[in-house]
Design a protein around this motif. Structure first.
Motif, PDB file in Angstrom:
ATOM      1  N   GLU A 562       0.823  -1.203   0.000  1.00 37.42           N
ATOM      2  CA  GLU A 562       0.000   0.000   0.000  1.00 37.42           C
ATOM      3  C   GLU A 562       0.859   1.256   0.000  1.00 37.42           C
ATOM      4  N   GLY A 563       0.510   2.205  -0.880  1.00 36.76           N
ATOM      5  CA  GLY A 563       1.152   3.512  -0.875  1.00 36.76           C
ATOM      6  C   GLY A 563       2.596   3.502  -1.314  1.00 36.76           C
ATOM      7  N   ASN A 564       2.974   2.586  -2.191  1.00 33.52           N
ATOM      8  CA  ASN A 564       4.344   2.484  -2.673  1.00 33.52           C
ATOM      9  C   ASN A 564       4.483   3.107  -4.065  1.00 33.52           C
ATOM     10  N   TYR A 565       5.726   3.332  -4.460  1.00 28.90           N
ATOM     11  CA  TYR A 565       6.040   3.890  -5.768  1.00 28.90           C
ATOM     12  C   TYR A 565       6.909   2.861  -6.500  1.00 28.90           C
ATOM     13  N   VAL A 566       6.285   2.172  -7.454  1.00 28.63           N
ATOM     14  CA  VAL A 566       6.975   1.127  -8.231  1.00 28.63           C
ATOM     15  C   VAL A 566       7.402   1.775  -9.538  1.00 28.63           C
ATOM     16  N   ASP A 567       8.694   2.000  -9.685  1.00 25.69           N
ATOM     17  CA  ASP A 567       9.213   2.884 -10.730  1.00 25.69           C
ATOM     18  C   ASP A 567      10.084   2.081 -11.687  1.00 25.69           C
ATOM     19  N   ASN A 568       9.605   1.936 -12.948  1.00 23.25           N
ATOM     20  CA  ASN A 568      10.355   1.234 -13.983  1.00 23.25           C
ATOM     21  C   ASN A 568      10.729  -0.188 -13.567  1.00 23.25           C
ATOM     22  N   CYS A 569       9.819  -0.843 -12.915  1.00 16.71           N
ATOM     23  CA  CYS A 569       9.970  -2.242 -12.563  1.00 16.71           C
ATOM     24  C   CYS A 569       8.573  -2.794 -12.311  1.00 16.71           C
ATOM     25  N   SER A 593      -2.793  -7.984  -1.765  1.00 20.03           N
ATOM     26  CA  SER A 593      -3.580  -6.763  -1.896  1.00 20.03           C
ATOM     27  C   SER A 593      -2.665  -5.618  -2.285  1.00 20.03           C
ATOM     28  N   LEU A 594      -2.968  -4.969  -3.433  1.00 22.46           N
ATOM     29  CA  LEU A 594      -2.218  -3.822  -3.936  1.00 22.46           C
ATOM     30  C   LEU A 594      -3.153  -2.618  -3.915  1.00 22.46           C
ATOM     31  N   ASP A 595      -2.860  -1.657  -3.045  1.00 21.31           N
ATOM     32  CA  ASP A 595      -3.832  -0.598  -2.780  1.00 21.31           C
ATOM     33  C   ASP A 595      -3.147   0.765  -2.750  1.00 21.31           C
ATOM     34  N   GLY A 596      -3.588   1.666  -3.630  1.00 27.42           N
ATOM     35  CA  GLY A 596      -3.149   3.055  -3.558  1.00 27.42           C
ATOM     36  C   GLY A 596      -1.701   3.278  -3.901  1.00 27.42           C
ATOM     37  N   ASN A 597      -1.153   2.541  -4.847  1.00 25.71           N
ATOM     38  CA  ASN A 597       0.247   2.662  -5.224  1.00 25.71           C
ATOM     39  C   ASN A 597       0.405   3.447  -6.528  1.00 25.71           C
ATOM     40  N   ILE A 628      -6.586  -2.142  -6.240  1.00 21.72           N
ATOM     41  CA  ILE A 628      -7.549  -1.033  -6.196  1.00 21.72           C
ATOM     42  C   ILE A 628      -6.841   0.296  -5.990  1.00 21.72           C
ATOM     43  N   ASP A 629      -7.401   1.343  -6.596  1.00 20.73           N
ATOM     44  CA  ASP A 629      -7.024   2.740  -6.357  1.00 20.73           C
ATOM     45  C   ASP A 629      -5.562   3.023  -6.655  1.00 20.73           C
ATOM     46  N   ASN A 630      -5.002   2.352  -7.651  1.00 26.25           N
ATOM     47  CA  ASN A 630      -3.623   2.574  -8.042  1.00 26.25           C
ATOM     48  C   ASN A 630      -3.551   3.477  -9.269  1.00 26.25           C
ATOM     49  N   ASP A 660     -12.382 -14.435  -6.573  1.00 21.16           N
ATOM     50  CA  ASP A 660     -12.102 -13.328  -5.652  1.00 21.16           C
ATOM     51  C   ASP A 660     -11.006 -12.407  -6.176  1.00 21.16           C
ATOM     52  N   LEU A 661     -11.238 -11.883  -7.379  1.00 25.49           N
ATOM     53  CA  LEU A 661     -10.312 -10.951  -7.995  1.00 25.49           C
ATOM     54  C   LEU A 661     -10.997  -9.589  -8.089  1.00 25.49           C
ATOM     55  N   LEU A 662     -10.424  -8.598  -7.374  1.00 26.24           N
ATOM     56  CA  LEU A 662     -10.957  -7.246  -7.403  1.00 26.24           C
ATOM     57  C   LEU A 662      -9.925  -6.351  -8.054  1.00 26.24           C
ATOM     58  N   PHE A 663     -10.320  -5.697  -9.166  1.00 23.70           N
ATOM     59  CA  PHE A 663      -9.403  -4.860  -9.939  1.00 23.70           C
ATOM     60  C   PHE A 663     -10.186  -3.606 -10.318  1.00 23.70           C
ATOM     61  N   SER A 664     -10.184  -2.600  -9.432  1.00 24.06           N
ATOM     62  CA  SER A 664     -11.084  -1.477  -9.680  1.00 24.06           C
ATOM     63  C   SER A 664     -10.529  -0.184  -9.089  1.00 24.06           C
ATOM     64  N   GLY A 665     -11.116   0.926  -9.545  1.00 26.30           N
ATOM     65  CA  GLY A 665     -10.749   2.234  -9.029  1.00 26.30           C
ATOM     66  C   GLY A 665      -9.380   2.707  -9.445  1.00 26.30           C
ATOM     67  N   ASN A 666      -8.757   2.072 -10.418  1.00 22.63           N
ATOM     68  CA  ASN A 666      -7.409   2.415 -10.838  1.00 22.63           C
ATOM     69  C   ASN A 666      -7.435   3.459 -11.948  1.00 22.63           C
ATOM     70  N   THR A 667      -6.319   4.184 -12.072  1.00 18.30           N
ATOM     71  CA  THR A 667      -6.162   5.200 -13.107  1.00 18.30           C
ATOM     72  C   THR A 667      -5.104   4.729 -14.095  1.00 18.30           C
TER      73      THR A 667
END
Length: 784
Positions: A562-569, A593-597, A628-630, A660-667
């Protein structure tokens, strides 16, 4: 300092005019013969030079004069004994100050000097002054150094040489001349005053103990010299070092008022030796929770083996901290990797062992294992059976052949804890590991709990920043650290360094920054939390490939990211430590769970996926993944085809079982495919038809099949082929078309219109018992 004034010491013997019964002709002890009854001695009342004085005719080879009173001798006190003398007639004798050395038991102290230098009288009537200095410490100018055992003296003088000479002696004086040697106002005690020699050979430990006991809050001064301390030493007083200590490796040094690198480096005369002695004591006392490097830089030409430094234990559970400084590697052959290659046998029935190895004794614990086939990343040797020809591994292989050649490579670390069988609650705080491309940073213990690394820099590691070869990473916490690769100029696929790895569960990795490693982390084990990290791994190659920032080695992730910056990887999720990688039961890929990254790439190859699942055997499926929300963003060059993907090098996923796959709210910016689940699309059917086909390939996560429709709402009226408004309800047929990524809406008659359709690519347990899923569901059409 003058202890006559400060302590009221009585130093002066009585004048001869008070009577000669206080003056001995022998050693001064009670019961000895006095000069009061000597036929060859008399008082002279009015000598022109001395006034009342003692006249003696020398009749013995050694004529002695000793005061029978006890002149006090204490550590730190230096006494000058003086006498004025002149020859009157007869043979001219020699004269020297002399004193009998007594201890607290009123016994003579043997083997110490008890006479001063001899002065030869050369003329009659000439007044000559003789003197000598008495003290406990061996110092320049001290004529009689008696050591700390001395308690008192019987002072006086000796006449030497031929007999028959007649001399006159003025009153003997004793004065405190400590100020000649020490400052007038002292806030310290000197170990030499308590018998320390400082020649690097004689054991000065007792002198240090005595000085510490006498300090009473003052500093213990250690003058220039090499002071051998033969066994463990504790100083409870602050200490000041001009000289240095020489100690065996197993002798511990407790500087309880100087417990930091500054104190220990001064004590040992060397930063490295000081650090070693400080670390050794850190694990052997309870007065201090941490050892402070005081912001100093310690230059190392080889690894610090922490357990070997401590020596007397290999388990520890109390909280201890090493903080605030730099460890810097310099060129040395001691940093070279130790490498061995052996043919060995592996079996999935015993997946964490390699057997049939020759010369197992040569294979070091903590060696990284690699081989041509079936060996996952970051698997290390954690035990070895020399007699049995086998080693035990930190993780299982995923399909190695029965026999192949294995390479065992032992990296070298600035700070190596691997020798600890179990170490709990150790903290490394605010330490910069300056590896300079020569070595790795930190090696964790074989086993332990809650090892914490916080506010540290790992600069230029040759191989690894932090390594966990065994289970010492259970509950590990890495917070606010910087990892700066030694491979900044290398293209991403050519890099080989890794910032950290883990083998056990419940790690917390928070607010760190890592630059241009092959991987930021290789993570085995579950129950992990990642938050606030920024790791980037790009290069200057146009449309170049990228490497995984994080590698999850277990399909049971149970991890929050959550809340990480995955840069060129990207994040790679596989089951490379499964000895039977083909799915045969269980939950398969679940619990991530990947949230808000922020996921960002620039100039990367368009086929890169930010989230990549890599099954090492057939039959696996997604059974619990939340994205979600990434923000997913790509700049420079072609857009990314998709943020999600499957590495099919070994196998693919069973997409018909996605659950049980949730993939939503992403930009999405610069991304070709807008992955969503559930997905809502606006479908326009321009010509009346009884079968509407809706292609959802551009939204299908990981190419999963459409599993069901959860909502259908017409926008405006539905019309028949003759343009009449109709009121009908369709039913859905999911999993249609190529890969099952389309759905079909079936009608009673041909209709046309526009509708909002919500579909899912996974199967979910419905909240109402007995509710169905899949193509049997029906949905009402909106009214016209």
């Amino acid at each position: 300092m003058n202890q006559v004034i400060t302590d009221g010491l009585v130093l002066m013997p009585p004048p001869f005019a008070d009577g000669l019964s206080a003056w001995s002709r022998q050693d001064g002890r009670p019961g000895s013969d006095t000069w009061a009854t000597a036929p060859n001695a008399a008082l002279v009342a009015a000598d022109a030079d001395f006034g009342t004085c003692l006249e003696i005719v020398k009749t013995e080879a050694l004529t002695r004069l000793r005061h029978m009173g006890q002149t006090p001798v204490v550590p730190g006190l230096y006494l000058r004994v003086s006498a004025r003398i002149k020859a009157v007639s007869g043979n001219l004798p020699g004269v020297r100050i002399a004193a009998w050395a007594g201890n607290a038991a009123s016994a003579n102290i043997a083997n110490v000097t008890q006479t001063g230098p001899i002065t030869q009288l050369t003329a009659y009537g000439a007044v000559v002054t003789v003197s000598a200095i008495i003290g406990t410490g061996t110092r320049g100018g001290v004529d009689m150094a008696w050591g700390p055992a001395a308690s008192f003296a019987h002072v006086g003088l000796d006449l030497t040489g031929g007999n028959g000479g007649q001399v006159r002696i003025d009153d003997i004086t004793v004065e405190d001349v400590t100020a000649v040697f020490l400052r007038k106002m002292m806030d310290w005690v000197d170990v030499r005053d308590y018998g320390a020699i400082g020649n690097g050979v004689a054991d000065d430990r007792a002198a240090f103990v005595a000085a510490d006991a006498a300090a009473a809050g003052r500093e213990v001064m250690v003058p220039a010299g090499d002071y051998f301390i033969g066994s463990s030493l504790t100083l409870n007083s602050p200490a000041r070092f001009e000289g240095r200590l020489v100690m065996p490796d197993d002798a511990r040094l407790a500087l309880n008022r100087n417990f930091d690198l500054k104190g220990y480096a001064e004590a040992m005369g060397d930063d490295v030796l000081g650090l070693k002695k400080g670390i050794q004591q850190l694990f052997n006392q309870s007065d201090h929770e941490g050892f402070d490097l005081c912001g100093r830089r310690v230059v190392l030409d080889g690894p610090l083996d922490v357990q070997a430094i401590v020596g007397n234990r290999n388990t520890y559970a109390n909280r201890r901290v090493l903080r605030n400084g730099q460890l810097a590697a310099i060129t040395s052959p001691d940093w070279a990797d130790e490498v061995h290659t052996r043919a060995g046998t592996w079996s999935a029935a015993d997946p964490r062992r390699i057997t049939g190895l020759a010369n197992v004794a040569d294979i070091p614990l903590g060696a990284l294992v690699s081989a041509p086939q079936g060996v996952g990343r970051e698997i290390y040797v954690i035990a070895k059976d020399v007699a049995g020809g086998r080693v035990t591994l930190s993780g299982a292989f995923h399909g190695a052949p029965v026999t192949q050649a294995y390479t065992f490579r032992r990296f070298k670390y600035l700070l190596d804890f691997l020798g600890w069988l179990n170490l709990q609650r150790f903290v490394v705080s605010d330490i910069e590991f300056l590896c300079a491309g020569l070595c790795s940073g930190l090696n964790l213990p074989l086993d332990g709990l809650v090892f914490q690394i916080q506010d540290c820099f790992f600069t230029g590691p040759k191989d690894r920043g932090i390594t966990s070869a065994g289970e010492g990473c259970q509950g590990m916490q890495i917070d606010r650290c910087q990892f700066l690769s030694n491979e900044q100029e290398a293209d991403a696929p050519l890099r080989r360094t890794i910032a950290f790895n883990s083998n056990c569960s419940d790690i917390k990795v928070r607010d760190n920054r890592a630059v241009k490693f092959r991987h930021f982390g290789v993570v085995a084990g579950s129950g992990n939390i990642f938050s606030g990290n920024h790791f980037f791994q790009g290069d200057g190659v146009t449309d170049g490939p990228r490497t995984a920032g994080l590698v999850f080695c277990d399909n049971n992730a149970k991890t929050t990211f959550e809340g990480n910056y995955v840069d060129n990887c990207y994040i790679e999720w596989g089951n490379e430590r499964d000895p039977a990688p083909v799915f045969a039961g269980g939950l398969s890929f679940h619990g991530l769970s990947l949230d808000g990254n922020i996921f960002f790439a620039t100039g990367s190859a368009p086929w890169m996926n930010f989230i990549l699942i890599k099954p090492y055997g057939a039959g696996h499926f997604i059974n619990g993944l939340t994205v979600i929300d990434n923000l997913f963003k790509k700049t420079s060059g072609a857009q990314l085809l998709a943020v999600d993907g499957i590495d099919t090098s070994f196998a693919t996923l069973d997409l018909s079982r996605t659950t049980d796959l949730l993939f939503s709210g992403n930009t999405y910016h610069g991304i070709g495919k807008r992955t969503e689940n559930p997905v809502t699309v606006r479908h326009v059917e321009g010509s009346a038809s009884s079968s509407w086909t809706v292609d959802l390939s551009d939204h299908a996560p990981f190419g999963s099949q459409v599993r069901g429709v959860t909502a259908f709402l017409a926008e405006g009226p539905l019309r028949s082929a003759s343009n009449v408004i109709v009121y009908l309800t369709p039913y859905a047929e999911p999993a249609q078309g190529a890969g099952g990524r389309s759905l079909r809406m079936r009608w009673q008659q041909e209709v046309r219109g526009t509708a909002q359709i919500t579909a899912r690519f996974d199967e979910r347990v419905m909240p109402t018992p007995g509710a169905g899923v899949g193509g049997g569901l029906c949905f009402a059409a909106g009214a016209g």
